[in-house]
Design a protein around this motif. Sequence first.
Motif, short mmCIF file in Angstrom:
data_model
loop_
_atom_site.label_atom_id
_atom_site.label_comp_id
_atom_site.label_asym_id
_atom_site.label_seq_id
_atom_site.Cartn_x
_atom_site.Cartn_y
_atom_site.Cartn_z
N ILE A 59 -2.01 -12.01 -7.03
CA ILE A 59 -4.02 -11.08 -8.02
C ILE A 59 -4.19 -9.71 -7.84
O ILE A 59 -5.33 -9.77 -8.48
CB ILE A 59 -4.63 -11.87 -6.43
CG1 ILE A 59 -3.94 -11.41 -5.44
CG2 ILE A 59 -3.98 -13.20 -6.85
CD1 ILE A 59 -4.93 -12.24 -4.22
N ILE A 60 -3.49 -8.58 -7.50
CA ILE A 60 -3.87 -7.37 -7.46
C ILE A 60 -2.98 -6.55 -8.43
O ILE A 60 -2.04 -6.48 -7.58
CB ILE A 60 -4.28 -6.72 -5.97
CG1 ILE A 60 -5.94 -7.35 -5.99
CG2 ILE A 60 -4.52 -5.65 -6.86
CD1 ILE A 60 -6.46 -6.80 -4.53
N GLN A 88 -14.28 -2.93 7.36
CA GLN A 88 -13.20 -3.55 8.39
C GLN A 88 -12.71 -1.38 8.88
O GLN A 88 -13.10 -0.93 8.70
CB GLN A 88 -12.19 -3.98 7.86
CG GLN A 88 -12.29 -5.12 7.29
CD GLN A 88 -10.78 -6.37 6.43
OE1 GLN A 88 -9.52 -5.43 6.39
NE2 GLN A 88 -10.99 -7.51 6.39
N LEU A 132 -6.25 -14.66 2.87
CA LEU A 132 -7.76 -13.75 2.03
C LEU A 132 -8.58 -14.55 2.51
O LEU A 132 -8.83 -15.77 2.23
CB LEU A 132 -7.32 -14.62 0.97
CG LEU A 132 -7.67 -13.67 -0.85
CD1 LEU A 132 -7.37 -12.33 -0.44
CD2 LEU A 132 -7.31 -14.43 -1.53
N ILE A 180 -3.81 0.73 -3.13
CA ILE A 180 -3.72 -0.17 -2.42
C ILE A 180 -2.53 -0.65 -4.37
O ILE A 180 -2.89 -0.21 -4.74
CB ILE A 180 -4.51 -1.87 -2.46
CG1 ILE A 180 -3.76 -2.71 -3.34
CG2 ILE A 180 -5.49 -1.08 -3.52
CD1 ILE A 180 -4.52 -4.02 -2.94
N TRP A 200 -12.71 -8.93 -6.03
CA TRP A 200 -11.96 -9.95 -5.04
C TRP A 200 -11.17 -9.67 -4.26
O TRP A 200 -9.51 -9.80 -4.55
CB TRP A 200 -12.16 -11.12 -5.86
CG TRP A 200 -12.05 -12.37 -5.47
CD1 TRP A 200 -12.93 -13.49 -4.12
CD2 TRP A 200 -11.16 -13.29 -4.94
NE1 TRP A 200 -12.36 -13.96 -3.25
CE2 TRP A 200 -10.78 -13.69 -4.21
CE3 TRP A 200 -9.54 -13.08 -6.05
CZ2 TRP A 200 -9.85 -14.85 -3.38
CZ3 TRP A 200 -8.87 -14.36 -5.17
CH2 TRP A 200 -8.95 -15.28 -4.25
N GLY A 201 -10.56 -10.10 -3.12
CA GLY A 201 -9.67 -9.69 -2.49
C GLY A 201 -9.17 -8.27 -2.40
O GLY A 201 -8.00 -8.18 -1.73
N LYS A 202 -9.78 -7.09 -2.51
CA LYS A 202 -9.38 -5.97 -2.49
C LYS A 202 -10.47 -4.27 -1.59
O LYS A 202 -11.37 -4.73 -1.81
CB LYS A 202 -9.69 -5.36 -4.35
CG LYS A 202 -8.80 -4.19 -4.28
CD LYS A 202 -8.65 -3.23 -5.96
CE LYS A 202 -8.82 -3.67 -6.82
NZ LYS A 202 -8.73 -3.81 -8.18
N LEU A 203 -9.91 -4.77 -0.95
CA LEU A 203 -10.32 -3.31 -0.15
C LEU A 203 -10.09 -1.98 -0.48
O LEU A 203 -8.87 -1.64 -0.92
CB LEU A 203 -9.09 -3.33 1.29
CG LEU A 203 -10.34 -4.63 2.76
CD1 LEU A 203 -9.05 -4.45 3.57
CD2 LEU A 203 -10.99 -5.18 2.86
N TYR A 226 0.83 -0.82 0.21
CA TYR A 226 -0.28 0.04 0.12
C TYR A 226 1.43 1.35 0.07
O TYR A 226 1.79 1.05 0.98
CB TYR A 226 -0.95 0.04 1.17
CG TYR A 226 -2.38 -0.82 1.31
CD1 TYR A 226 -1.78 -2.28 1.02
CD2 TYR A 226 -3.45 -0.17 1.31
CE1 TYR A 226 -3.10 -2.82 1.12
CE2 TYR A 226 -4.74 -1.02 0.93
CZ TYR A 226 -4.50 -2.26 0.70
OH TYR A 226 -6.02 -3.16 0.84
#
Lengths: 112, 114
Positions: free
Chosen positions: A55-56, B33, A96, A45, B99-102, A35
């Motif tokens: 994945i990101i 969260q 996850l 992010i 998905w999985g991303k905040l 981040y």
Amino acid sequence: DTAVSQTPKYLVTQMGNDKSIKCEQNLGHDTMYWYKQDSKKFLKIMFSYNNKELIINETVPNRFSPKSPDKAHLNLHINSLELGDSAVYFCASSQLGAGGLYFGPGTRLLVL
Amino acid sequence: GQQVMQIPQYQHVQEGEDFTTYCNSSTTLSNIQWYKQRPGGHPVFLIQLVKSGEVKKQKRLTFQFGEAKKNSSLHITATQTTDVGTYFCALGFMTTDSWGKLQFGAGTQVVVTP
């Protein structure tokens, strides 16, 4: 025992240099993140790896290249540093889909 | 795209008073969260809310998830100087590309005067 550790804590460098930040977690988590927190404290992010797989991958200049040698480590290499790269970079980990992120202490990068 | 609004941006509180920070999303959330970041520190995970209308308490902190799963609040009673810091909400979305991303809110920076 530090759960998520990062090195270095502070990084002061000249524009145009290349630098790396390292991160390690001992929580047994399967996912790690980078981040960026800017001067206004906004957390954005950059990348995420799950079991060493990317994945990101947000819209980040390709001067930034993450690397995960194993699921406990995630490094960030930055080429040709620019003034706008000055920020605090946080590494984080999580399991996850199960709970929150655990952040490292941060690396305060200042590009002169 | 998904938008998140967190208000207020700043909160100046007298010690002993209560305050609330709010987080609103333009789309339905899968979870939310909350994190606290002390000055010079790193974000620390406080809690996760998943169910519609859920309310959770941690000592003087009360967290609530809206019925429509589009908003949340954090209420602190009898504020202490140790409550100083920035409180972030972080939104988890239902779409597969998230998905999985905040997505973090901009944070509420809290200053407490004795």
